[in-house]
Design a protein around this motif. Structure first.
Motif, PDB file in Angstrom:
ATOM      1  N   PHE A 162       5.966  -4.837  -4.436  1.00  0.00           N
ATOM      2  CA  PHE A 162       4.999  -4.081  -5.119  1.00  0.00           C
ATOM      3  C   PHE A 162       4.402  -5.147  -6.083  1.00  0.00           C
ATOM      4  CE2 PHE A 162       8.221  -0.493  -4.513  1.00  0.00           C
ATOM      5  CZ  PHE A 162       7.486  -0.227  -3.440  1.00  0.00           C
ATOM      6  N   GLN A 163       4.743  -5.760  -7.049  1.00  0.00           N
ATOM      7  CA  GLN A 163       4.853  -7.090  -7.805  1.00  0.00           C
ATOM      8  C   GLN A 163       2.800  -7.789  -6.971  1.00  0.00           C
ATOM      9  OE1 GLN A 163       6.181 -11.205  -8.723  1.00  0.00           O
ATOM     10  NE2 GLN A 163       6.065 -10.354 -10.666  1.00  0.00           N
ATOM     11  N   GLN A 164       3.555  -7.678  -5.967  1.00  0.00           N
ATOM     12  CA  GLN A 164       2.158  -8.891  -5.315  1.00  0.00           C
ATOM     13  C   GLN A 164       1.019  -7.888  -4.605  1.00  0.00           C
ATOM     14  OE1 GLN A 164       3.858 -10.798  -0.912  1.00  0.00           O
ATOM     15  NE2 GLN A 164       5.845 -11.720  -3.461  1.00  0.00           N
ATOM     16  N   ARG A 165       1.451  -6.186  -4.104  1.00  0.00           N
ATOM     17  CA  ARG A 165       0.278  -5.796  -3.785  1.00  0.00           C
ATOM     18  C   ARG A 165      -0.271  -4.817  -5.204  1.00  0.00           C
ATOM     19  NH1 ARG A 165       0.964  -4.977   1.719  1.00  0.00           N
ATOM     20  NH2 ARG A 165      -0.881  -2.825   1.033  1.00  0.00           N
ATOM     21  N   ALA A 166      -0.212  -4.476  -6.454  1.00  0.00           N
ATOM     22  CA  ALA A 166       0.083  -3.889  -7.098  1.00  0.00           C
ATOM     23  C   ALA A 166      -0.261  -2.002  -7.098  1.00  0.00           C
ATOM     24  CB  ALA A 166      -1.069  -5.122  -8.278  1.00  0.00           C
ATOM     25  N   PRO A 167       0.332  -1.900  -6.500  1.00  0.00           N
ATOM     26  CA  PRO A 167      -0.155  -0.195  -6.207  1.00  0.00           C
ATOM     27  C   PRO A 167      -0.457   0.640  -7.790  1.00  0.00           C
ATOM     28  CG  PRO A 167       2.346  -0.894  -5.840  1.00  0.00           C
ATOM     29  CD  PRO A 167       2.474  -1.455  -6.566  1.00  0.00           C
ATOM     30  N   ASP A 168      -1.273   1.476  -8.415  1.00  0.00           N
ATOM     31  CA  ASP A 168      -1.366   2.225  -9.251  1.00  0.00           C
ATOM     32  C   ASP A 168       0.153   2.747  -9.534  1.00  0.00           C
ATOM     33  OD1 ASP A 168      -4.027   1.069  -9.314  1.00  0.00           O
ATOM     34  OD2 ASP A 168      -4.933   2.882  -7.938  1.00  0.00           O
ATOM     35  N   PHE A 169       0.689   2.904  -9.125  1.00  0.00           N
ATOM     36  CA  PHE A 169       2.426   3.301  -9.356  1.00  0.00           C
ATOM     37  C   PHE A 169       3.110   3.838  -8.067  1.00  0.00           C
ATOM     38  CE2 PHE A 169      -0.666   6.791 -10.784  1.00  0.00           C
ATOM     39  CZ  PHE A 169      -0.402   7.159 -11.546  1.00  0.00           C
ATOM     40  N   ALA A 170       4.658   3.072  -8.455  1.00  0.00           N
ATOM     41  CA  ALA A 170       5.105   2.266  -7.118  1.00  0.00           C
ATOM     42  C   ALA A 170       6.407   3.862  -7.628  1.00  0.00           C
ATOM     43  CB  ALA A 170       5.470   0.829  -7.793  1.00  0.00           C
ATOM     44  N   ILE A 171       6.675   4.619  -6.364  1.00  0.00           N
ATOM     45  CA  ILE A 171       7.493   5.385  -6.418  1.00  0.00           C
ATOM     46  C   ILE A 171       8.796   5.167  -5.712  1.00  0.00           C
ATOM     47  CG2 ILE A 171       8.230   8.165  -6.055  1.00  0.00           C
ATOM     48  CD1 ILE A 171       5.322   8.148  -5.453  1.00  0.00           C
ATOM     49  N   GLY A 220       4.020  -2.992 -13.516  1.00  0.00           N
ATOM     50  CA  GLY A 220       4.488  -2.000 -12.809  1.00  0.00           C
ATOM     51  C   GLY A 220       4.034  -0.144 -13.520  1.00  0.00           C
ATOM     52  N   ARG A 221       3.770   0.145 -12.403  1.00  0.00           N
ATOM     53  CA  ARG A 221       3.826   2.076 -13.384  1.00  0.00           C
ATOM     54  C   ARG A 221       5.069   2.641 -12.017  1.00  0.00           C
ATOM     55  NH1 ARG A 221      -1.818   5.178 -14.434  1.00  0.00           N
ATOM     56  NH2 ARG A 221      -0.235   6.734 -15.886  1.00  0.00           N
ATOM     57  N   PHE A 222       6.168   2.803 -12.618  1.00  0.00           N
ATOM     58  CA  PHE A 222       7.179   3.336 -11.772  1.00  0.00           C
ATOM     59  C   PHE A 222       7.536   5.240 -12.238  1.00  0.00           C
ATOM     60  CE2 PHE A 222       8.555  -1.156 -12.014  1.00  0.00           C
ATOM     61  CZ  PHE A 222       8.318  -1.904 -11.254  1.00  0.00           C
ATOM     62  N   ILE A 223       7.671   5.325 -10.851  1.00  0.00           N
ATOM     63  CA  ILE A 223       8.323   7.015 -11.057  1.00  0.00           C
ATOM     64  C   ILE A 223      10.007   6.305 -10.395  1.00  0.00           C
ATOM     65  CG2 ILE A 223       8.576   9.201  -9.654  1.00  0.00           C
ATOM     66  CD1 ILE A 223       5.363   7.167  -9.644  1.00  0.00           C
ATOM     67  N   HIS A 224      11.177   7.027 -11.102  1.00  0.00           N
ATOM     68  CA  HIS A 224      11.986   6.895 -10.044  1.00  0.00           C
ATOM     69  C   HIS A 224      12.899   8.361 -10.003  1.00  0.00           C
ATOM     70  CE1 HIS A 224      16.106   4.536 -10.982  1.00  0.00           C
ATOM     71  NE2 HIS A 224      15.779   4.656  -9.615  1.00  0.00           N
ATOM     72  N   LEU A 225      13.632   8.320  -8.672  1.00  0.00           N
ATOM     73  CA  LEU A 225      14.108   9.431  -8.336  1.00  0.00           C
ATOM     74  C   LEU A 225      15.469   9.347  -7.857  1.00  0.00           C
ATOM     75  CD1 LEU A 225      11.220   9.650  -6.509  1.00  0.00           C
ATOM     76  CD2 LEU A 225      11.860  11.637  -5.961  1.00  0.00           C
ATOM     77  N   ALA A 226      16.532   9.993  -8.300  1.00  0.00           N
ATOM     78  CA  ALA A 226      17.770   9.989  -7.864  1.00  0.00           C
ATOM     79  C   ALA A 226      18.135  12.002  -7.898  1.00  0.00           C
ATOM     80  CB  ALA A 226      18.711   9.671  -9.024  1.00  0.00           C
ATOM     81  N   GLY A 271      -7.316   9.554  -5.821  1.00  0.00           N
ATOM     82  CA  GLY A 271      -7.581   8.509  -5.530  1.00  0.00           C
ATOM     83  C   GLY A 271      -6.698   7.208  -5.783  1.00  0.00           C
ATOM     84  N   HIS A 272      -5.508   7.323  -6.301  1.00  0.00           N
ATOM     85  CA  HIS A 272      -4.059   6.053  -6.780  1.00  0.00           C
ATOM     86  C   HIS A 272      -3.352   5.752  -5.523  1.00  0.00           C
ATOM     87  CE1 HIS A 272      -5.010   7.300 -11.487  1.00  0.00           C
ATOM     88  NE2 HIS A 272      -4.993   7.940 -10.814  1.00  0.00           N
ATOM     89  N   SER A 273      -3.235   4.425  -5.204  1.00  0.00           N
ATOM     90  CA  SER A 273      -2.855   3.654  -4.648  1.00  0.00           C
ATOM     91  C   SER A 273      -1.290   3.489  -5.184  1.00  0.00           C
ATOM     92  CB  SER A 273      -2.757   2.242  -4.175  1.00  0.00           C
ATOM     93  OG  SER A 273      -3.293   1.601  -5.580  1.00  0.00           O
ATOM     94  N   VAL A 274      -0.361   4.228  -3.659  1.00  0.00           N
ATOM     95  CA  VAL A 274       1.180   4.062  -4.212  1.00  0.00           C
ATOM     96  C   VAL A 274       1.399   3.350  -3.416  1.00  0.00           C
ATOM     97  CG1 VAL A 274       2.641   6.270  -4.341  1.00  0.00           C
ATOM     98  CG2 VAL A 274       0.398   7.078  -5.212  1.00  0.00           C
ATOM     99  N   GLY A 275       2.727   2.943  -4.226  1.00  0.00           N
ATOM    100  CA  GLY A 275       3.550   2.293  -3.174  1.00  0.00           C
ATOM    101  C   GLY A 275       5.094   3.217  -3.784  1.00  0.00           C
ATOM    102  N   ASN A 276       5.624   3.220  -2.760  1.00  0.00           N
ATOM    103  CA  ASN A 276       6.805   4.163  -2.544  1.00  0.00           C
ATOM    104  C   ASN A 276       8.365   2.953  -1.862  1.00  0.00           C
ATOM    105  OD1 ASN A 276       4.991   6.078  -1.570  1.00  0.00           O
ATOM    106  ND2 ASN A 276       7.028   7.037  -1.896  1.00  0.00           N
ATOM    107  N   ILE A 299      10.478   0.498   2.864  1.00  0.00           N
ATOM    108  CA  ILE A 299       8.441  -0.484   1.716  1.00  0.00           C
ATOM    109  C   ILE A 299       7.611   0.196   2.512  1.00  0.00           C
ATOM    110  CG2 ILE A 299       7.968  -2.003   0.662  1.00  0.00           C
ATOM    111  CD1 ILE A 299      10.932  -3.853   0.970  1.00  0.00           C
ATOM    112  N   GLN A 300       6.768   1.220   1.405  1.00  0.00           N
ATOM    113  CA  GLN A 300       5.473   1.277   2.200  1.00  0.00           C
ATOM    114  C   GLN A 300       4.460   1.014   0.601  1.00  0.00           C
ATOM    115  OE1 GLN A 300       5.317   5.467   3.244  1.00  0.00           O
ATOM    116  NE2 GLN A 300       7.666   4.785   4.890  1.00  0.00           N
ATOM    117  N   ILE A 301       3.633   1.209   1.328  1.00  0.00           N
ATOM    118  CA  ILE A 301       1.625   1.060   0.005  1.00  0.00           C
ATOM    119  C   ILE A 301       1.429   2.261   1.336  1.00  0.00           C
ATOM    120  CG2 ILE A 301       0.210  -0.176  -0.505  1.00  0.00           C
ATOM    121  CD1 ILE A 301       2.439  -1.246  -1.375  1.00  0.00           C
TER     122      ILE A 301
END
Length: 395
Positions: free
Chosen positions: A125-134, A41-47, A67-72, A85-87
């Protein structure tokens, strides 16, 4: 306390520790048992101390507009653990989370509650495979369970004092924890940080050959999320989106998406004349006070407040007392909750009272604006349909 987690633990006989145990050993071991879902997956990490949730919401809106799917993965929850946990802005369903928890019940490594939820999010996120996971860190960064991911970009919106009993009593110590999310050769976008914190972030980035992207200008758009600080968070999201999307980035799509982005409990008008804001530390209270002054310069303000006892409640009170002399303090069930009586005694307000979740808050004046703040946990309880605290306002 993660609202709603106990029902899953009980159903699947999962035993976890509700305490916080910083470190990556347990989560790394558990994820290995699950075939390492965090490695795809393609992750973005916030702290950061404040601004993580808003920046994540803005970035999610921008990416979806392209046009991208996004997990949060948000922290903490708004209503309960499902909205953490959102898609594409939709909370994970009970059925999907139940299936994930059934799988997690087979994990032998002992985990904390938050480690369990982190693992659940990564499985979703592994199962739903969004384009990005934040992914939003729960506390700190370096030793937070979310720090098992290898993000394409990291974001640190702010650094100030909070969770000092875990992260340290100086800005430098806290900054070292936050900077722990920076990865080798991967850029980090940073907000306006104290110089001591910026020095630590820059040193960490340099040692990892990571580019530091600073915010040089703030966008000027009308946002549903109020306050000057939200424009800064939106600007950080734009900088991150430019890095992620490269030549596919569209300024027009980005700005339009920001105008409609929302996040609960960020100066949110929940009922007519009633605003919920999850401010609970110095930086977020400073932002709340400025937003109150900006939006209601001439109107009387009623502060309804409950807060955890490990927060800097004295400073929170002093700041809020600059915009209001009318306070209502609330007792709510949580082992970390500060007794309303203690807040009452500490308050210098001329008009103050104590109530609890099961009372009904009266309407003092049609012109008076009620600001409910101090703890996201309290806001979630007050919004629950099981309570009629704001019955008069709802009608």
């Amino acid at each position: 306390m993660i609202i709603g987690l106990e029902q899953y633990k009980s159903k699947w006989n999962i035993y976890t520790d509700s305490a916080i145990h910083p470190g990556l050993e347990a989560i790394t071991s558990a994820l290995a048992e699950l075939d390492n879902p965090h490695r795809s997956g393609r992750f973005i990490h916030l702290a950061g101390t404040n601004g993580k949730g808003s920046t994540a919401a803005f970035l999610s809106a921008i990416l979806q507009a392209h046009g991208h799917s996004v997990g949060n993965f948000y922290s903490p929850c708004i209503e309960d653990l499902h909205d953490q946990i959102q898609i594409n802005g939709e909370p994970v369903s009970r059925e999907e989370l139940g299936a994930v928890m059934e799988r997690l019940s087979e994990v032998k490594t002992p985990l904390t509650d938050f480690e369990l939820l982190t693992a659940a999010a990564l499985l979703v996120f592994q199962q739903r495979a969004p384009d990005f996971a934040i992914i939003e860190a729960g506390m700190g960064g370096a030793l937070d369970s979310t720090n098992v991911i290898n993000p394409e970009i990291s974001i640190i919106p702010s650094i100030s004092f909070d969770h000092t009993h875990f992260l340290g009593n100086t800005i430098e110590e806290i900054a070292r924890h936050k900077a722990g999310i920076i990865k080798k050769w991967k850029p980090v976008v940073v907000g306006e940080l104290p110089q001591e914190a910026m020095n630590i972030v820059q040193q960490t980035a340099d040692s990892l050959h990571a580019e530091v992207i600073c915010l040089h200008q703030t966008i000027d758009v009308i946002l549903k999320l109020k306050g000057a600080h939200q424009k800064k968070n939106a600007s950080l999201a734009i900088e991150a989106a430019k890095e992620l999307l490269r030549t596919d980035y569209s300024e027009e799509k980005a700005l339009k998406s920001l105008e409609s982005a929302v996040l609960s409990y960020r100066f949110e008008e929940v009922y007519p004349g009633v605003i919920f804001d999850g401010a609970h530390n110095k930086a977020s209270i400073d932002a709340l006070v400025e937003t109150i002054k900006e939006n209601f310069p001439e109107q009387p303000i009623h502060i309804v407040m409950g807060i955890f006892k490990d927060k800097d409640y004295q400073n929170v009170l002093r700041q809020l007392e600059t915009v209001s002399d009318h306070f209502t303090f609330i007792d709510f069930k949580n082992e970390r909750a500060m007794p309303a009586e203690s807040l009452f005694q500490e308050s210098r307000s001329k008009r103050k009272t104590i109530t609890n979740l099961y009372d009904i808050l009266p309407v003092s004046s049609e012109k008076e604006v009620t600001i409910v703040t101090g703890s996201l946990h309290l806001l979630a309880l007050l919004r629950s349909p099981n309570h009629s605290f704001f019955k008069h306002y709802q009608s």
